[in-house]
Design an enzyme around this catalytic site. Structure first.
Site, PDB file in Angstrom:
ATOM      1  N   LYS A  13      -7.652  -1.539  -0.740  1.00 54.18           N
ATOM      2  CA  LYS A  13      -8.644  -0.536  -0.328  1.00 54.18           C
ATOM      3  C   LYS A  13      -9.437  -0.024  -1.534  1.00 54.18           C
ATOM      4  CE  LYS A  13      -5.375   2.137   1.459  1.00 54.18           C
ATOM      5  NZ  LYS A  13      -4.169   1.328   1.177  1.00 54.18           N
ATOM      6  N   ARG A  88      -4.430   8.770   8.120  1.00 50.98           N
ATOM      7  CA  ARG A  88      -3.182   8.006   8.076  1.00 50.98           C
ATOM      8  C   ARG A  88      -2.194   8.411   9.149  1.00 50.98           C
ATOM      9  NH1 ARG A  88      -1.259   6.276   2.139  1.00 50.98           N
ATOM     10  NH2 ARG A  88      -3.293   6.552   1.288  1.00 50.98           N
ATOM     11  N   ARG A 127       0.180  -3.572 -10.581  1.00 51.77           N
ATOM     12  CA  ARG A 127      -1.115  -2.870 -10.680  1.00 51.77           C
ATOM     13  C   ARG A 127      -1.197  -2.033 -11.956  1.00 51.77           C
ATOM     14  NH1 ARG A 127      -3.052   0.719  -5.791  1.00 51.77           N
ATOM     15  NH2 ARG A 127      -0.963   1.601  -5.993  1.00 51.77           N
ATOM     16  N   ARG A 160       0.919   3.591 -11.981  1.00 49.29           N
ATOM     17  CA  ARG A 160       1.160   4.753 -11.126  1.00 49.29           C
ATOM     18  C   ARG A 160       2.664   4.993 -10.960  1.00 49.29           C
ATOM     19  NH1 ARG A 160      -2.635   4.312  -5.838  1.00 49.29           N
ATOM     20  NH2 ARG A 160      -0.709   4.968  -4.821  1.00 49.29           N
ATOM     21  N   ARG A 171       6.902   3.845   0.846  1.00 47.44           N
ATOM     22  CA  ARG A 171       5.484   3.913   1.245  1.00 47.44           C
ATOM     23  C   ARG A 171       5.179   2.935   2.378  1.00 47.44           C
ATOM     24  NH1 ARG A 171       2.980   2.822  -4.362  1.00 47.44           N
ATOM     25  NH2 ARG A 171       1.012   2.658  -3.217  1.00 47.44           N
TER      26      ARG A 171
HETATM   27  P1  AP5 Z   1      -5.513  -1.592  -4.588  1.00 52.08           P
HETATM   28  O1  AP5 Z   1      -6.932  -1.887  -4.321  1.00 52.08           O
HETATM   29  O2  AP5 Z   1      -5.190  -0.596  -5.620  1.00 52.08           O
HETATM   30  O3  AP5 Z   1      -4.749  -1.273  -3.204  1.00 52.08           O
HETATM   31  P2  AP5 Z   1      -4.845  -0.019  -2.227  1.00 52.08           P
HETATM   32  O4  AP5 Z   1      -4.985  -0.543  -0.857  1.00 52.08           O
HETATM   33  O5  AP5 Z   1      -5.871   0.950  -2.720  1.00 52.08           O
HETATM   34  O6  AP5 Z   1      -3.375   0.517  -2.391  1.00 52.08           O
HETATM   35  P3  AP5 Z   1      -2.826   1.997  -2.706  1.00 52.08           P
HETATM   36  O7  AP5 Z   1      -1.469   1.810  -3.309  1.00 52.08           O
HETATM   37  O8  AP5 Z   1      -3.818   2.796  -3.476  1.00 52.08           O
HETATM   38  O9  AP5 Z   1      -2.677   2.556  -1.284  1.00 52.08           O
HETATM   39  P4  AP5 Z   1      -1.814   3.728  -0.867  1.00 52.08           P
HETATM   40  O10 AP5 Z   1      -2.329   3.909   0.470  1.00 52.08           O
HETATM   41  O11 AP5 Z   1      -0.367   3.538  -0.975  1.00 52.08           O
HETATM   42  O12 AP5 Z   1      -2.078   4.843  -1.993  1.00 52.08           O
HETATM   43  P5  AP5 Z   1      -3.033   6.113  -2.042  1.00 52.08           P
HETATM   44  O13 AP5 Z   1      -3.472   6.294  -3.418  1.00 52.08           O
HETATM   45  O14 AP5 Z   1      -4.036   6.008  -0.970  1.00 52.08           O
HETATM   46  O15 AP5 Z   1      -4.807  -3.003  -4.947  1.00 52.08           O
HETATM   47  C1  AP5 Z   1      -3.428  -3.076  -5.264  1.00 52.08           C
HETATM   48  C2  AP5 Z   1      -3.211  -4.139  -6.350  1.00 52.08           C
HETATM   49  O16 AP5 Z   1      -3.522  -5.428  -5.819  1.00 52.08           O
HETATM   50  C3  AP5 Z   1      -4.111  -3.976  -7.593  1.00 52.08           C
HETATM   51  O17 AP5 Z   1      -3.383  -4.313  -8.730  1.00 52.08           O
HETATM   52  C4  AP5 Z   1      -5.262  -4.955  -7.356  1.00 52.08           C
HETATM   53  O18 AP5 Z   1      -5.806  -5.444  -8.566  1.00 52.08           O
HETATM   54  C5  AP5 Z   1      -4.563  -6.064  -6.574  1.00 52.08           C
HETATM   55  N1  AP5 Z   1      -5.457  -6.690  -5.584  1.00 52.08           N
HETATM   56  C6  AP5 Z   1      -6.338  -6.057  -4.759  1.00 52.08           C
HETATM   57  N2  AP5 Z   1      -6.982  -6.947  -3.972  1.00 52.08           N
HETATM   58  C7  AP5 Z   1      -6.468  -8.177  -4.301  1.00 52.08           C
HETATM   59  C8  AP5 Z   1      -6.720  -9.501  -3.828  1.00 52.08           C
HETATM   60  N3  AP5 Z   1      -7.635  -9.743  -2.858  1.00 52.08           N
HETATM   61  N4  AP5 Z   1      -6.030 -10.513  -4.378  1.00 52.08           N
HETATM   62  C9  AP5 Z   1      -5.104 -10.279  -5.384  1.00 52.08           C
HETATM   63  N5  AP5 Z   1      -4.818  -9.042  -5.860  1.00 52.08           N
HETATM   64  C10 AP5 Z   1      -5.502  -8.003  -5.326  1.00 52.08           C
HETATM   65  O19 AP5 Z   1      -2.016   7.261  -1.637  1.00 52.08           O
HETATM   66  C11 AP5 Z   1      -0.989   7.662  -2.543  1.00 52.08           C
HETATM   67  C12 AP5 Z   1      -0.153   8.773  -1.939  1.00 52.08           C
HETATM   68  O20 AP5 Z   1      -0.976   9.933  -1.689  1.00 52.08           O
HETATM   69  C13 AP5 Z   1       0.507   8.473  -0.591  1.00 52.08           C
HETATM   70  O21 AP5 Z   1       1.732   7.791  -0.747  1.00 52.08           O
HETATM   71  C14 AP5 Z   1       0.696   9.898  -0.038  1.00 52.08           C
HETATM   72  O22 AP5 Z   1       1.780  10.538  -0.659  1.00 52.08           O
HETATM   73  C15 AP5 Z   1      -0.589  10.592  -0.485  1.00 52.08           C
HETATM   74  N6  AP5 Z   1      -1.675  10.462   0.513  1.00 52.08           N
HETATM   75  C16 AP5 Z   1      -2.856   9.811   0.324  1.00 52.08           C
HETATM   76  N7  AP5 Z   1      -3.608   9.870   1.446  1.00 52.08           N
HETATM   77  C17 AP5 Z   1      -2.885  10.574   2.361  1.00 52.08           C
HETATM   78  C18 AP5 Z   1      -3.118  10.948   3.707  1.00 52.08           C
HETATM   79  N8  AP5 Z   1      -4.264  10.614   4.354  1.00 52.08           N
HETATM   80  N9  AP5 Z   1      -2.161  11.669   4.348  1.00 52.08           N
HETATM   81  C19 AP5 Z   1      -1.030  12.017   3.707  1.00 52.08           C
HETATM   82  N10 AP5 Z   1      -0.736  11.684   2.444  1.00 52.08           N
HETATM   83  C20 AP5 Z   1      -1.660  10.958   1.757  1.00 52.08           C
HETATM   84 MG    MG Z   2      -5.820   2.925  -3.491  1.00 48.76          MG
END
Ligand code: AP5
Ligand code: MG
Ligand code: ZN
Length: 217
Positions: A13, A88, A127, A160, A171
């Site tokens: 994402k 979410r 990552r 992270r 997660r």
């Molecule tokens: P990346 O693009 O970073 O993946 P992502 O989908 O953004 O994954 P996140 O870990 O950020 O999602 P998340 O939902 O767990 O975390 P968030 O920060 O939103 O890619 C991942 C890796 O893969 C990278 O190294 C990249 O280079 C590689 N990659 C990408 N595409 C690729 C491809 N096509 N091929 C090969 N490699 C690839 O949330 C964190 C925390 O915040 C949550 O756990 C929760 O505690 C809180 N939170 C956030 N939003 C909410 C909400 N709405 N409600 C409640 N709590 C929330």
């Molecule tokens: Mg992300």
């Protein structure tokens, strides 16, 4: 254009958001980034969020919805936005519908990045993120030119705290239990589009771009 990116942790994402917000000139609203910033700054919100984020659990709906509601009212969202990681839960999705109604607007596209669970652990544990500009890398799949140095701004890369094997497990469970049910919520509304997130980063970006431009099925 109002867009939501959905998909499990590690689906890509944030990576895809980098190019899409550039192409369409819309703000990137990531609730995860907002929580991490507040945690770094040590604000009251940050201290509360830390209890959940560090364990890989979702922050409460009340707090999360409050942040997004405030953010979507800012003037830069008038011509569109990209929501990454929100909603979410069903409760968050219903709250978003109300917010959009009150703004006289609606969600145009919900893009779901599909990636098999078996790939996600490797993506997340490898990552690396730039401390200065937030760009995302992967030690194997998308490495920077120089180890631990950002290609874009020469900033230092970090890992992270929730990208450990144990936290990733929690997660992914949170995603399956609370977020995956949202897919049928949007499928029923008719604006859910599926993209295979297992393809190369550039291929995924091109497919999303076509979908948003209304030029793909
Ligand atoms: P990346 O693009 O970073 O993946 P992502 O989908 O953004 O994954 P996140 O870990 O950020 O999602 P998340 O939902 O767990 O975390 P968030 O920060 O939103 O890619 C991942 C890796 O893969 C990278 O190294 C990249 O280079 C590689 N990659 C990408 N595409 C690729 C491809 N096509 N091929 C090969 N490699 C690839 O949330 C964190 C925390 O915040 C949550 O756990 C929760 O505690 C809180 N939170 C956030 N939003 C909410 C909400 N709405 N409600 C409640 N709590 C929330
Ligand atoms: Mg992300
Ligand atoms: Zn950088």
């Amino acid at each position: 254009m109002n867009v939501i990116f959905m998909g499990p942790p590690g689906a890509g994402k944030g990576t895809q958001a980098e190019s899409i917000v550039n192409e369409f000139q819309i703000p990137h609203i990531s609730t995860g980034d907002a929580f991490r910033l507040a945690m770094k700054q040590g604000t009251a919100l940050g201290l509360e969020a830390k209890k959940y984020v560090d364990q890989g659990l979702l922050v409460s709906d009340e707090i999360t919805i409050g942040i997004v509601k405030e953010r979507l009212q800012l003037p830069d969202c008038k011509s569109g936005f990209l929501l990454d990681g929100f909603p979410r839960t069903i409760e968050q999705a219903e709250a978003l519908d109300k917010i959009m109604d009150s703004l006289g607007s609606s969600i145009d596209h919900v893009i779901n990045l599909h990636v098999d669970r078996s790939l996600l652990l490797a993506r997340l544990t490898g990552r690396r993120i730039c401390r200065s500009c937030g760009a995302t890398y992967h030690v194997l799949f998308n490495p920077p030119h120089t180890e631990n140095v950002c290609d874009k701004c020469s900033g230092e890369l970090y890992q992270r705290s929730d990208d450990t094997e144990e936290k990733v497990g929690t997660r992914l469970d949170e995603y399956l239990n609370k977020t995956a049910p949202l897919l049928s919520y949007y499928r029923n509304k008719g604006n859910l589009r599926e993209v295979n997130g297992e393809q190369e980063i550039g291929t995924v970006a091109a497919q999303i771009s076509l979908l948003l431009r209304g030029q793909a099925k």
